[in-house]
Write an enzyme that holds these catalytic residues in place. Structure first.
Site, PDB file in Angstrom:
ATOM      1  N   SER A 105      -0.896   4.735  -9.474  1.00 10.99           N
ATOM      2  CA  SER A 105      -0.983   4.197  -8.584  1.00 10.99           C
ATOM      3  C   SER A 105      -0.755   2.316  -9.293  1.00 10.99           C
ATOM      4  O   SER A 105      -1.394   2.219 -10.300  1.00 10.99           O
ATOM      5  CB  SER A 105      -1.817   3.991  -8.006  1.00 10.99           C
ATOM      6  OG  SER A 105      -2.083   2.200  -7.005  1.00 10.99           O
ATOM      7  N   TYR A 128     -10.284   3.804  -5.977  1.00 17.08           N
ATOM      8  CA  TYR A 128      -8.587   4.458  -6.013  1.00 17.08           C
ATOM      9  C   TYR A 128      -8.420   3.724  -7.340  1.00 17.08           C
ATOM     10  O   TYR A 128      -7.923   5.216  -8.127  1.00 17.08           O
ATOM     11  CB  TYR A 128      -8.444   3.865  -5.086  1.00 17.08           C
ATOM     12  CG  TYR A 128      -7.342   4.520  -4.889  1.00 17.08           C
ATOM     13  CD1 TYR A 128      -6.872   5.709  -4.712  1.00 17.08           C
ATOM     14  CD2 TYR A 128      -6.212   4.143  -4.837  1.00 17.08           C
ATOM     15  CE1 TYR A 128      -5.702   6.057  -4.312  1.00 17.08           C
ATOM     16  CE2 TYR A 128      -4.465   4.087  -4.828  1.00 17.08           C
ATOM     17  CZ  TYR A 128      -4.451   5.168  -4.061  1.00 17.08           C
ATOM     18  OH  TYR A 128      -3.104   5.978  -4.417  1.00 17.08           O
ATOM     19  N   ASN A 148       3.504   0.845  -3.681  1.00 15.30           N
ATOM     20  CA  ASN A 148       4.016   1.130  -2.161  1.00 15.30           C
ATOM     21  C   ASN A 148       5.351   2.052  -1.534  1.00 15.30           C
ATOM     22  O   ASN A 148       6.370   0.503  -1.298  1.00 15.30           O
ATOM     23  CB  ASN A 148       3.815  -0.758  -1.539  1.00 15.30           C
ATOM     24  CG  ASN A 148       2.550  -1.318  -1.752  1.00 15.30           C
ATOM     25  OD1 ASN A 148       1.920  -0.429  -1.647  1.00 15.30           O
ATOM     26  ND2 ASN A 148       2.442  -2.472  -2.626  1.00 15.30           N
ATOM     27  N   GLN A 194      -0.394 -13.188   0.666  1.00 13.03           N
ATOM     28  CA  GLN A 194      -0.098 -12.315   0.284  1.00 13.03           C
ATOM     29  C   GLN A 194       1.261 -11.509  -0.265  1.00 13.03           C
ATOM     30  O   GLN A 194       1.521 -11.147   0.607  1.00 13.03           O
ATOM     31  CB  GLN A 194      -1.478 -10.872   0.194  1.00 13.03           C
ATOM     32  CG  GLN A 194      -1.537 -10.046   1.457  1.00 13.03           C
ATOM     33  CD  GLN A 194      -2.178 -10.818   3.064  1.00 13.03           C
ATOM     34  OE1 GLN A 194      -1.734 -11.878   3.100  1.00 13.03           O
ATOM     35  NE2 GLN A 194      -2.634  -9.760   3.970  1.00 13.03           N
ATOM     36  N   ARG A 249       1.250  -8.777  -6.070  1.00 10.20           N
ATOM     37  CA  ARG A 249       1.229  -7.745  -7.061  1.00 10.20           C
ATOM     38  C   ARG A 249       3.054  -7.151  -6.932  1.00 10.20           C
ATOM     39  O   ARG A 249       3.528  -7.738  -6.102  1.00 10.20           O
ATOM     40  CB  ARG A 249       0.856  -6.703  -6.274  1.00 10.20           C
ATOM     41  CG  ARG A 249       1.081  -4.677  -7.386  1.00 10.20           C
ATOM     42  CD  ARG A 249       0.110  -3.787  -7.431  1.00 10.20           C
ATOM     43  NE  ARG A 249      -0.585  -3.887  -7.395  1.00 10.20           N
ATOM     44  CZ  ARG A 249      -2.043  -3.703  -6.196  1.00 10.20           C
ATOM     45  NH1 ARG A 249      -1.893  -2.761  -5.457  1.00 10.20           N
ATOM     46  NH2 ARG A 249      -3.257  -3.730  -6.937  1.00 10.20           N
TER      47      ARG A 249
END
Ligand code: NAD
Length: 325
Positions: free
Chosen positions: A116, A147, A176, A218, A283
C-alpha cells in the site's frame, strides 16, 4: 496447461473483481476468505472459507496452485486503520507470514503481495501539494500507522524469499483503489465509497449537504478497480520483483472528489467540515517505474470510474432504504 491460481481475500472488494478478471482470462481460480463476497456471487472454480491467520489453513489454501495473489487483510478506510493498530498489526502479520511460507512449502512459483501507499513515510506527506511518491521514498521508513508498518515488513519478507528460496515474489503498492461492489457503509469503507453514500443519501433526502472529515483540502489520487486488476495480472506475469506503485497520478482534494461525485449524482452539495481522521496531508503516486516496467498505466478517468461507482452505491442506498420501509 491451465494455470492454477489462488486469490486470498477473494470475498473482499479487489479480490472479488480479480477472480472475475482471471476467470475471463482462462485461469483456474480458487478463492479463499473469511466470508463470501457480499454483493454478487464469486466466479471462482472453488471457494473456501478459511482463517488465514492459521498456519494449517494457509497450507490448505495454497495446495496445488501455481500462483498466489495475496490480498487477504484486516483493513478499512482511515476511520478503521487510524484506530485498530494492534488488531491490524497482529492479524495481518499472521496472515502474510503464514501464507507466504505455506506457498513456498507447497511449491508455488509466483506470488503477488498487495502492499500500500501507506508504507510511505509521514515526513514526505506533510503538504497538500505533495511531490508524487517514488518507490525509493519508502526509506528511511516512518509509515503513519501500524497498517503501513506491517505492509513494509511483509514487503521485506517477500524480497528475502525471492532471493533465498525458489519462489518469485512481486510487490504492488496500491494508491486508493475504488469501484463498484465494495464496502460502502459500516465503518470500513474508504473515502470514495463514503462520499458516494453521503451524496446519494443527500440526493434522495433532498437535503443537499454533507459532512467531510477535516477541511477537505487533504489530497490523494484514486484508481478504478478495473485498472487495478489489469495491472496486477500484468505484474504477476512479468519478471519484475521490486515494489512498484499502482495508482493514478492525478491528485485531487477531498473537496474536489466530493464535487466530482456530486456531478455524477446530478446535484450540487454544500459541505460541513467536521472533526475526523484524515491521514497524511497529501499523497500522490509517481508512476515512472510502473510505466517503465509494465509499459502501461491506469487509464480509466476519475470521472468515468466515479460515475460507475456512484450509480452502484446509489442503487445500494435505495435498496437499503426499501428494505427498511
Ligand atoms: P477488503 O477488506 O475488501 O478485502 C480483504 C479481504 O480479506 C476481506 O474480504 C476479508 O474478509 C479478508 N480477510 C481478512 N482477514 C482474513 C483472514 N484472517 N483470513 C482470510 N481472509 C481474511 O480490502 P480490499 O480493498 O479488497 O484490499 C485488498 C488488498 O489490497 C489488501 O491487502 C489491502 O491492504 C490492499 N490495499 C487496498 C487498497 C484499497 O484502496 N482498497 C489500498 C492499498 C492496499
Amino acid at each position: 496447461m491451465t494455470t492454477r491460481v489462488l486469490v486470498t481475500g477473494a470475498g473482499g472488494f479487489i479480490g472479488h473483481h480479480l477472480v472475475t478478471y482471471l476467470k475471463k482470462l482462462g485461469y483456474w481460480v480458487r478463492g479463499v476468505d473469511l466470508k463470501e463476497p457480499e454483493f454478487t456471487k464469486t466466479d471462482a472454480d472453488e471457494f473456501e472459507i478459511l482463517d488465514l491467520r492459521r498456519w494449517d489453513a494457509c497450507l490448505q489454501a495454497t495446495r496445488n496452485v501455481d500462483q498466489v495473489y495475496a490480498l487477504a487483510a484486516d483493513m478499512g478506510g482511515m476511520g478503521f486503520i487510524s484506530k485498530f493498530h494492534a488488531q491490524i498489526l497482529h492479524n495481518n502479520t499472521l496472515i502474510n507470514f503464514h501464507t507466504l511460507d505455506a506457498a513456498r512449502l507447497n511449491g508455488v512459483k509466483r506470488y503477488l503481495y498487495t502492499s500500500s501507499a501507506c508504507v510511505y513515510p509521514e515526513y514526505k506527506q506533510t503538504e497538500a501539494a505533495v511531490t508524487p511518491l517514488k518507490e525509493e521514498d519508502a526509506y528511511p521508513a516512518q509509515p503513519q500507522d501500524a497498517y503501513g508498518w506491517e505492509k513494509l515488513v511483509t514487503e521485506r519478507l517477500c524480497l528475502r524469499y525471492n532471493e533465498e528460496y525458489d519462489i518469485q515474489t512481486h510487490i504492488v503498492r496500491f494508491h486508493n483503489i475504488f469501484g463498484e461492489n465494495g464496502t460502502w457503509e459500516g465503518g470500513r469503507e474508504k473515502a470514495p465509497a463514503a462520499l458516494c453514500r453521503k451524496i446519494a443519501k443527500a440526493k434522495l433526502s433532498g437535503n443537499h449537504n454533507i459532512d467531510i472529515w477535516g477541511d477537505g483540502l487533504q489530497t490523494r489520487s484514486f484508481c478504478h478497480v478495473d485498472d487495478c486488476t489489469f495491472g496486477i495480472q500484468k505484474l504477476m506475469e512479468s519478471d519484475f520483483t521490486d515494489p512498484v506503485n499502482l495508482g493514478q497520478d492525478r491528485m485531487v482534494t477531498i473537496n474536489e472528489l466530493a464535487d466530482i461525485i456530486a456531478r455524477a449524482a446530478g446535484i450540487e452539495v454544500g459541505k460541513t467540515h467536521i472533526e475526523g481522521p484524515q491521514g497524511v496531508r497529501g499523497r500522490n503516486s509517481d508512476n515512472t517505474l510502473l510505466k517503465n516496467t509494465l509499459k502501461w498505466e491506469p487509464e480509466i478517468s476519475l470521472e468515468a470510474g466515479l460515475k460507475r461507482t456512484y450509480d452502484w452505491i446509489e442503487a445500494q442506498v435505495v435498496k437499503s432504504q426499501g428494505d427498511l420501509a
